[in-house]
Write a protein that holds these residues in place. Structure first.
Motif, PDB file in Angstrom:
ATOM      1  N   UNK A  92       0.836  -1.199   0.000  1.00 42.02           N
ATOM      2  CA  UNK A  92       0.000   0.000   0.000  1.00 42.02           C
ATOM      3  C   UNK A  92       0.871   1.249   0.000  1.00 42.02           C
ATOM      4  N   UNK A  93       1.910   1.232   0.799  1.00 42.18           N
ATOM      5  CA  UNK A  93       2.864   2.340   0.813  1.00 42.18           C
ATOM      6  C   UNK A  93       3.518   2.467  -0.563  1.00 42.18           C
ATOM      7  N   UNK A  94       3.819   1.338  -1.166  1.00 41.51           N
ATOM      8  CA  UNK A  94       4.438   1.332  -2.492  1.00 41.51           C
ATOM      9  C   UNK A  94       3.538   2.001  -3.521  1.00 41.51           C
ATOM     10  N   UNK A  95       2.247   1.722  -3.488  1.00 42.23           N
ATOM     11  CA  UNK A  95       1.348   2.306  -4.482  1.00 42.23           C
ATOM     12  C   UNK A  95       1.293   3.825  -4.348  1.00 42.23           C
ATOM     13  N   UNK A  96       1.292   4.315  -3.110  1.00 40.40           N
ATOM     14  CA  UNK A  96       1.295   5.767  -2.893  1.00 40.40           C
ATOM     15  C   UNK A  96       2.642   6.350  -3.321  1.00 40.40           C
ATOM     16  N   UNK A  97       3.725   5.693  -2.954  1.00 38.22           N
ATOM     17  CA  UNK A  97       5.068   6.166  -3.305  1.00 38.22           C
ATOM     18  C   UNK A  97       5.239   6.276  -4.818  1.00 38.22           C
ATOM     19  N   UNK A  98       4.845   5.240  -5.549  1.00 30.30           N
ATOM     20  CA  UNK A  98       5.019   5.254  -7.002  1.00 30.30           C
ATOM     21  C   UNK A  98       4.218   6.372  -7.645  1.00 30.30           C
ATOM     22  N   UNK A  99       3.005   6.595  -7.161  1.00 27.34           N
ATOM     23  CA  UNK A  99       2.179   7.670  -7.710  1.00 27.34           C
ATOM     24  C   UNK A  99       2.794   9.030  -7.413  1.00 27.34           C
ATOM     25  N   UNK A 100       3.273   9.201  -6.206  1.00 28.09           N
ATOM     26  CA  UNK A 100       3.810  10.494  -5.803  1.00 28.09           C
ATOM     27  C   UNK A 100       5.168  10.781  -6.444  1.00 28.09           C
ATOM     28  N   UNK A 101       5.989   9.761  -6.576  1.00 28.32           N
ATOM     29  CA  UNK A 101       7.338   9.953  -7.101  1.00 28.32           C
ATOM     30  C   UNK A 101       7.357  10.085  -8.621  1.00 28.32           C
ATOM     31  N   UNK A 102       6.302   9.629  -9.279  1.00 23.92           N
ATOM     32  CA  UNK A 102       6.291   9.662 -10.731  1.00 23.92           C
ATOM     33  C   UNK A 102       7.233   8.636 -11.332  1.00 23.92           C
ATOM     34  N   UNK A 103       7.499   7.600 -10.576  1.00 22.55           N
ATOM     35  CA  UNK A 103       8.397   6.532 -11.008  1.00 22.55           C
ATOM     36  C   UNK A 103       7.764   5.745 -12.164  1.00 22.55           C
ATOM     37  N   UNK A 104       8.538   5.397 -13.188  1.00 27.76           N
ATOM     38  CA  UNK A 104       7.982   4.602 -14.284  1.00 27.76           C
ATOM     39  C   UNK A 104       7.427   3.269 -13.766  1.00 27.76           C
ATOM     40  N   UNK A 105       6.405   2.768 -14.441  1.00 25.68           N
ATOM     41  CA  UNK A 105       5.797   1.503 -14.022  1.00 25.68           C
ATOM     42  C   UNK A 105       6.768   0.340 -14.194  1.00 25.68           C
ATOM     43  N   UNK A 106       7.556   0.378 -15.266  1.00 22.96           N
ATOM     44  CA  UNK A 106       8.494  -0.711 -15.512  1.00 22.96           C
ATOM     45  C   UNK A 106       9.706  -0.577 -14.596  1.00 22.96           C
ATOM     46  N   UNK A 107       9.997  -1.663 -13.894  1.00 26.13           N
ATOM     47  CA  UNK A 107      11.111  -1.656 -12.957  1.00 26.13           C
ATOM     48  C   UNK A 107      12.440  -1.779 -13.690  1.00 26.13           C
ATOM     49  N   UNK A 108      13.457  -1.186 -13.100  1.00 28.97           N
ATOM     50  CA  UNK A 108      14.813  -1.411 -13.578  1.00 28.97           C
ATOM     51  C   UNK A 108      15.289  -2.757 -13.035  1.00 28.97           C
ATOM     52  N   UNK A 109      16.192  -3.387 -13.742  1.00 30.19           N
ATOM     53  CA  UNK A 109      16.737  -4.658 -13.274  1.00 30.19           C
ATOM     54  C   UNK A 109      17.478  -4.445 -11.955  1.00 30.19           C
ATOM     55  N   UNK A 110      17.296  -5.369 -11.063  1.00 33.13           N
ATOM     56  CA  UNK A 110      17.912  -5.267  -9.731  1.00 33.13           C
ATOM     57  C   UNK A 110      19.440  -5.163  -9.839  1.00 33.13           C
ATOM     58  N   UNK A 111      20.025  -5.917 -10.753  1.00 32.33           N
ATOM     59  CA  UNK A 111      21.477  -5.897 -10.925  1.00 32.33           C
ATOM     60  C   UNK A 111      21.949  -4.514 -11.368  1.00 32.33           C
ATOM     61  N   UNK A 112      21.178  -3.853 -12.206  1.00 34.31           N
ATOM     62  CA  UNK A 112      21.539  -2.517 -12.682  1.00 34.31           C
ATOM     63  C   UNK A 112      21.514  -1.519 -11.522  1.00 34.31           C
ATOM     64  N   UNK A 113      20.445  -1.556 -10.742  1.00 38.30           N
ATOM     65  CA  UNK A 113      20.311  -0.631  -9.612  1.00 38.30           C
ATOM     66  C   UNK A 113      21.430  -0.872  -8.599  1.00 38.30           C
TER      67      UNK A 113
END
Length: 101
Positions: free
Chosen positions: A72-93
């Motif tokens: 639930x926190x994640x859904x609010x965070x993603x909306x507020x941050x404007x983060x793209x829906x597609x995740x970056x690869x964990x290895x890249x991050x």
């Protein structure tokens, strides 16, 4: 009439307690907050592009929230941050932030 009112109040209290114990109320509150934020956000004023640093940090935060089950926190965070829906690869991050895998 008074007995009926007490029964309704007792039923409401029991229902609230059950929904709270199951985490349903917390989920509903988070979803409402995310929807309200989304509704009031002015779409005619586009968000500035995320810098590479913010994008990477937000991805690390996303990973943590997912890992911890804070959906639930994640859904609010993603909306507020404007983060793209597609995740970056964990290895890249992890590589860019020099974090261990």
């Amino acid at each position: 009439m008074a007995a009926e009112l007490r029964d309704q109040q007792a039923l409401r209290a029991a229902l609230r307690e059950t929904l709270d114990a199951k985490g349903v109320l917390r989920e509903l509150r988070a979803r409402i907050q995310a929807e309200v934020f989304s509704a009031v956000r002015d779409t005619s004023d586009p968000r500035p592009r995320l810098s590479q640093e913010k994008l990477l940090l937000n991805e690390a935060i996303r990973e943590y929230l997912e890992f911890s089950g804070y959906n639930h926190t994640l859904s609010v965070f993603l909306a507020e941050a404007g983060q793209p829906e597609e995740k970056l690869a964990r290895q890249v991050v992890a590589g860019q932030l020099r974090l261990p895998l």
